[in-house]
Design an enzyme around this catalytic site. Structure first.
Site, PDB file in Angstrom:
ATOM      1  N   HIS A  26      -7.803  -8.470  -7.625  1.00  0.00           N
ATOM      2  CA  HIS A  26      -8.122  -9.383  -6.517  1.00  0.00           C
ATOM      3  C   HIS A  26      -8.416  -8.524  -5.282  1.00  0.00           C
ATOM      4  O   HIS A  26      -7.577  -8.366  -4.406  1.00  0.00           O
ATOM      5  CB  HIS A  26      -6.966 -10.346  -6.265  1.00  0.00           C
ATOM      6  CG  HIS A  26      -6.674 -11.242  -7.427  1.00  0.00           C
ATOM      7  ND1 HIS A  26      -6.005 -10.810  -8.554  1.00  0.00           N
ATOM      8  CD2 HIS A  26      -6.991 -12.546  -7.651  1.00  0.00           C
ATOM      9  CE1 HIS A  26      -5.909 -11.816  -9.414  1.00  0.00           C
ATOM     10  NE2 HIS A  26      -6.498 -12.873  -8.901  1.00  0.00           N
ATOM     11  N   ASP A  38     -13.149 -13.615 -12.109  1.00  0.00           N
ATOM     12  CA  ASP A  38     -11.704 -13.774 -12.080  1.00  0.00           C
ATOM     13  C   ASP A  38     -11.073 -12.505 -12.649  1.00  0.00           C
ATOM     14  O   ASP A  38     -11.303 -12.146 -13.801  1.00  0.00           O
ATOM     15  CB  ASP A  38     -11.321 -14.984 -12.922  1.00  0.00           C
ATOM     16  CG  ASP A  38      -9.815 -15.179 -13.040  1.00  0.00           C
ATOM     17  OD1 ASP A  38      -9.063 -14.460 -12.352  1.00  0.00           O
ATOM     18  OD2 ASP A  38      -9.399 -16.048 -13.822  1.00  0.00           O
ATOM     19  N   GLY A  39     -10.279 -11.824 -11.842  1.00  0.00           N
ATOM     20  CA  GLY A  39      -9.704 -10.556 -12.268  1.00  0.00           C
ATOM     21  C   GLY A  39      -8.755 -10.672 -13.434  1.00  0.00           C
ATOM     22  O   GLY A  39      -8.615  -9.730 -14.225  1.00  0.00           O
ATOM     23  N   ASP A  64      -2.695  -8.633  -7.299  1.00  0.00           N
ATOM     24  CA  ASP A  64      -2.163  -9.244  -6.072  1.00  0.00           C
ATOM     25  C   ASP A  64      -2.987 -10.461  -5.659  1.00  0.00           C
ATOM     26  O   ASP A  64      -3.685 -10.442  -4.649  1.00  0.00           O
ATOM     27  CB  ASP A  64      -2.084  -8.216  -4.936  1.00  0.00           C
ATOM     28  CG  ASP A  64      -3.448  -7.634  -4.568  1.00  0.00           C
ATOM     29  OD1 ASP A  64      -4.351  -7.661  -5.429  1.00  0.00           O
ATOM     30  OD2 ASP A  64      -3.623  -7.180  -3.423  1.00  0.00           O
ATOM     31  N   GLU A  86     -13.514  -9.601  -7.507  1.00  0.00           N
ATOM     32  CA  GLU A  86     -13.321 -10.524  -6.389  1.00  0.00           C
ATOM     33  C   GLU A  86     -14.168 -11.771  -6.634  1.00  0.00           C
ATOM     34  O   GLU A  86     -15.378 -11.686  -6.779  1.00  0.00           O
ATOM     35  CB  GLU A  86     -13.703  -9.878  -5.060  1.00  0.00           C
ATOM     36  CG  GLU A  86     -13.543 -10.802  -3.857  1.00  0.00           C
ATOM     37  CD  GLU A  86     -12.164 -11.464  -3.811  1.00  0.00           C
ATOM     38  OE1 GLU A  86     -12.113 -12.705  -3.734  1.00  0.00           O
ATOM     39  OE2 GLU A  86     -11.156 -10.728  -3.847  1.00  0.00           O
ATOM     40  N   HIS A 142       0.812  -1.217   0.000  1.00  0.00           N
ATOM     41  CA  HIS A 142       0.000   0.000   0.000  1.00  0.00           C
ATOM     42  C   HIS A 142       0.846   1.269   0.000  1.00  0.00           C
ATOM     43  O   HIS A 142       0.437   2.288  -0.567  1.00  0.00           O
ATOM     44  CB  HIS A 142      -0.980  -0.032   1.178  1.00  0.00           C
ATOM     45  CG  HIS A 142      -2.029  -1.092   1.019  1.00  0.00           C
ATOM     46  ND1 HIS A 142      -2.538  -1.808   2.072  1.00  0.00           N
ATOM     47  CD2 HIS A 142      -2.652  -1.556  -0.099  1.00  0.00           C
ATOM     48  CE1 HIS A 142      -3.441  -2.671   1.619  1.00  0.00           C
ATOM     49  NE2 HIS A 142      -3.514  -2.533   0.303  1.00  0.00           N
ATOM     50  N   SER A 150      -6.892  -2.594  -0.455  1.00  0.00           N
ATOM     51  CA  SER A 150      -6.572  -1.821  -1.657  1.00  0.00           C
ATOM     52  C   SER A 150      -7.770  -1.087  -2.255  1.00  0.00           C
ATOM     53  O   SER A 150      -7.617   0.054  -2.711  1.00  0.00           O
ATOM     54  CB  SER A 150      -5.945  -2.739  -2.711  1.00  0.00           C
ATOM     55  OG  SER A 150      -4.788  -3.359  -2.201  1.00  0.00           O
TER      56      SER A 150
END
Length: 304
Positions: free
Chosen positions: A42, A156-157, A182, A128, A19, A108
């Site tokens: 994610h 699914d990202g 991530d 997500e 971050h 995030s």
């Protein structure tokens, strides 16, 4: 498939480097007015309670943001001097804890939302796949009443990112995007998926800024990932930065204790020119505060 929960790890040393890097990168990009498409592949649940059952079970925040805040923002005593990038990170965390007691940690999605500019019409896309975290993320984002500026997708990202690149043009005609990748890396195939995702993204939108978090663990796939990303950047002739932070082994643990995650890295493609000196200064401080034993260290390298 759905066993990983970031709530167990919220606020740990990996979140601190992730971050801090994310904020420093985005602050620089936002010095220019045109809108930015922000993507979190994610996203997790978005917000986490540090005094909740999940966080207390793992207790990882105590060796991360809790220890850092106590050193740099102590209620009593002399604070450890912080860097501008670290101050920015701690200010953002403190904003979610107005009472002064560190109880909430923003993931995030909320870090990105905090920095979004309404006037520039920045957009945030959140992916997500975990059913429970996805539901919690929906509820947390709904409280912001942000309207169409934030979109939450149960997908699914890695796949969801593809149609977003290249991003739509801003009012001035420029196209800008920042993508955070991530995954949990709980499944070994995540490492290959990250490489494939970056390779595809650089073909679709080579000037985007891409941030990849990864664990530093004794696994071949983990060791090879930053090497593979460097190769992809060099092939695409794009600049890159790779930063790592290892807090080292807990000296109170015995030889048979599982060490948990002790190190992680951030790989940034098309980084701001200000990021390397900012992280060099910041990681030195983080190591002094969070380092705890054998194996501790930090590094920042760049190329392209």
């Amino acid at each position: 498939m759905f066993s990983y929960r970031h709530a167990f790890h919220a606020g740990n040393h990996a979140d601190v480097i992730k971050h801090t890097t994310l904020i420093a990168t985005l602050r620089h990009l936002m010095q220019k007015e045109p809108a930015i498409t922000l993507v979190d592949t994610h996203a997790g649940a978005g917000l986490y309670r540090l005094d909740g059952d999940y966080a207390e079970t793992g207790g990882e925040a105590k060796d991360g943001v809790v220890k850092l805040m106590a050193a740099c923002r102590p209620a009593q005593g002399t604070p450890v001097p912080a860097s501008p990038a670290l101050d920015d990170y701690l200010d953002l965390i403190a904003g979610f804890n107005p009472s002064g007691s560190l109880r909430v940690y923003p993931g995030s999605p909320f870090v990105l939302h905090t920095l979004m500019r309404t006037a520039s019409r920045d957009k945030l896309k959140l992916f997500e796949l975990h059913p429970t975290d996805g539901k919690t993320l929906d509820a947390n984002i709904a409280q912001l009443e942000a309207g169409r500026s934030i979109t939450v997708v149960r997908q699914d990202g890695f796949e969801g990112l593809k149609p977003l690149l290249p991003p739509p043009p801003s009012a001035t005609g420029s196209r800008r995007a920042l993508v955070l990748i991530d995954p949990s890396y709980e499944i070994k195939s995540d490492y290959a998926k990250v490489s494939t995702c970056i390779q595809d993204s650089l073909k679709r939108f080579p000037t985007g800024t891409y941030l990849v978090w990864y664990p530093v663990i004794p696994r071949t796939e983990a060791h090879d990932l930053p090497k593979r990303l460097k190769t992809l950047c060099n092939q695409a002739q794009r600049p890159w930065l790779n930063a790592t932070l290892a807090i080292g082994q807990d000296p109170s643990h015995g030889p048979d204790d599982r060490p948990g995650l002790t190190a992680s890295g951030m790989f940034v493609i098309n980084p701001p020119h200000t990021l390397k000196p900012a992280l060099q200064q910041t990681l030195t401080i983080l190591l002094d505060v969070l380092g705890r034993g054998r194996g501790k260290g930090q590094s920042v390298e760049s190329g392209g």
